[in-house]
Each structure stands twice: as structure tokens, then as C-alpha cells.
Design a protein around this motif. Structure first.
Motif, PDB file in Angstrom:
ATOM      1  N   THR A  50      45.334 -33.165  41.163  1.00 26.07           N
ATOM      2  CA  THR A  50      46.761 -33.407  40.937  1.00 26.07           C
ATOM      3  C   THR A  50      47.511 -32.082  40.908  1.00 26.07           C
ATOM      4  O   THR A  50      46.917 -31.021  40.966  1.00 26.07           O
ATOM      5  CB  THR A  50      46.985 -34.119  39.583  1.00 26.07           C
ATOM      6  OG1 THR A  50      46.660 -33.204  38.537  1.00 26.07           O
ATOM      7  CG2 THR A  50      46.142 -35.377  39.464  1.00 26.07           C
ATOM      8  N   GLU A  52      49.363 -31.548  38.297  1.00 26.43           N
ATOM      9  CA  GLU A  52      49.691 -31.507  36.879  1.00 26.43           C
ATOM     10  C   GLU A  52      48.820 -30.501  36.131  1.00 26.43           C
ATOM     11  O   GLU A  52      47.610 -30.473  36.279  1.00 26.43           O
ATOM     12  CB  GLU A  52      49.477 -32.908  36.296  1.00 26.43           C
ATOM     13  CG  GLU A  52      49.906 -33.031  34.869  1.00 26.43           C
ATOM     14  CD  GLU A  52      49.785 -34.458  34.375  1.00 26.43           C
ATOM     15  OE1 GLU A  52      48.775 -34.758  33.700  1.00 26.43           O
ATOM     16  OE2 GLU A  52      50.689 -35.261  34.647  1.00 26.43           O
ATOM     17  N   ARG A  53      49.469 -29.701  35.287  1.00 25.59           N
ATOM     18  CA  ARG A  53      48.741 -28.780  34.415  1.00 25.59           C
ATOM     19  C   ARG A  53      48.305 -29.520  33.149  1.00 25.59           C
ATOM     20  O   ARG A  53      48.920 -30.498  32.754  1.00 25.59           O
ATOM     21  CB  ARG A  53      49.626 -27.588  34.044  1.00 25.59           C
ATOM     22  CG  ARG A  53      49.909 -26.683  35.244  1.00 25.59           C
ATOM     23  CD  ARG A  53      51.001 -25.674  34.970  1.00 25.59           C
ATOM     24  NE  ARG A  53      52.221 -26.377  34.588  1.00 25.59           N
ATOM     25  CZ  ARG A  53      52.939 -26.099  33.506  1.00 25.59           C
ATOM     26  NH1 ARG A  53      52.633 -25.115  32.728  1.00 25.59           N
ATOM     27  NH2 ARG A  53      54.010 -26.791  33.222  1.00 25.59           N
ATOM     28  N   GLU A  56      50.636 -30.695  30.294  1.00 31.76           N
ATOM     29  CA  GLU A  56      51.462 -31.900  30.447  1.00 31.76           C
ATOM     30  C   GLU A  56      50.991 -33.005  29.501  1.00 31.76           C
ATOM     31  O   GLU A  56      51.802 -33.794  29.023  1.00 31.76           O
ATOM     32  CB  GLU A  56      51.428 -32.395  31.892  1.00 31.76           C
ATOM     33  CG  GLU A  56      51.952 -31.402  32.918  1.00 31.76           C
ATOM     34  CD  GLU A  56      53.435 -31.139  32.833  1.00 31.76           C
ATOM     35  OE1 GLU A  56      54.185 -32.042  32.399  1.00 31.76           O
ATOM     36  OE2 GLU A  56      53.858 -30.034  33.182  1.00 31.76           O
TER      37      GLU A  56
END
Length: 169
Positions: A50, A52-53, A56
Motif C-alpha cells: 500500500t 500507507e505508512r 496511519e
């Protein structure tokens, strides 16, 4: 380690999120630089394939958790991170992450009971965080909407909340 705890923050069970937040809070002790370094490093990592870190998941728990104890654990961990002064030559969190943490701490839930349960937690931890001038500047920025939230707190019937909010202001 920290990666697994971050993954547990995305678990559907609130109890798992709370347990992970409590464990991360203990690792994110500002007096223990190694634990804090590890948290900062892992939070910046991308999850799987993804965009996303891992941090998040922290924001999501702050926004979506139902129980005040879960919120308290995740906010205490965030406050520890916000208050940590990285040793010379080392990185702390970036300004964007600092802004997001503060924004999500302050963001009031729609539900009045959840807001009431969170208000003292928010004001106590922010009182600690604003000692750091950068945190105070972010808290005061319009996009955080802290003043609007604090006026909502002042409108709550619990005198404890009103006192803590006034102390913060």
C-alpha cells in the motif's frame, strides 16, 4: 516487535487495539532513546504494497476507538512522541506527522458521550505537549480547529472538563 504492535492497531477488536497502544506507549518512553528511535522508524514505514505508512493506524485508532481507555493509551503514546527531543543528529517525527498527531488528538467525536470521555484525556496530554513550542504552534494553527473543540469542552456539563480545558487555555 513494534511492527506487529502497529499491525495490531488495525485489528477489528478494540481490546487488541488497546493492548497494542499500551505496549507502544511503554516503548515510546522519552527517557529511553532506543525505544523511541524504533517507533519513529517503524511509523515511517510503508505497510505492505500500500501507500500507507504505519502511523496511519495510530490516526485511525484516535478517530475511531470507542473506549476512553484505548484513546488514553494511544494519546499518551502520541504525547510521548510529540514531547521527545531527539538526540543531536537524529530524527524525530516530521512536521506533517506532528500536525496529524495533534489534529487527531484534538478532533472531537460526533458522539457527546465519547467526547466527554475523551476531553480530560486530551487536555491533560496537550498540557504536557505544549511545553514544546513546535507543538504549541501546530495546536494553534487554524487547520487543527483546537479552539472550536475547546469551546465544545467548555459547553459540557462536567466541571472537571471545564477546569482542565481552562487550565490548558
Amino acid at each position: 516487535g513494534v511492527e506487529v504492535l502497529c499491525d495490531l492497531l488495525s485489528d477489528p477488536l478494540e481490546a487488541q487495539k488497546r493492548a497494542a497502544a499500551n505496549a507502544l506507549k511503554n516503548i515510546a518512553d522519552p527517557a529511553v532513546a532506543e525505544g523511541m528511535r524504533q517507533i519513529i522508524k517503524v511509523f515511517g514505514q510503508i505497510v505492505g504494497s500500500t501507500e500507507e505508512r504505519r502511523i496511519e493506524a495510530v490516526y485511525r485508532v484516535m478517530r475511531d476507538c470507542q473506549e476512553a481507555s484505548t484513546f488514553d493509551a494511544i494519546v499518551e503514546m502520541a504525547a510521548n512522541i510529540l514531547c521527545w527531543d531527539a538526540p543531536m543528529g537524529e530524527n524525530s517525527i516530521g512536521d506533517q506527522e506532528r500536525l496529524e498527531l495533534i489534529t487527531n488528538i484534538v478532533l472531537p467525536p460526533e458522539d457527546i458521550d465519547r467526547m466527554t470521555g475523551r476531553a480530560v484525556i486530551v487536555t491533560q496530554h496537550l498540557t504536557q505537549c505544549i511545553i514544546n513550542r513546535r507543538n504549541l504552534e501546530f495546536l494553534a494553527s487554524k487547520e487543527v480547529k483546537a479552539i472550536e473543540t475547546f469551546f465544545k469542552y467548555l459547553d459540557l456539563p462536567d466541571i472537571n472538563i471545564v477546569v482542565h480545558t481552562l487550565d490548558l487555555l
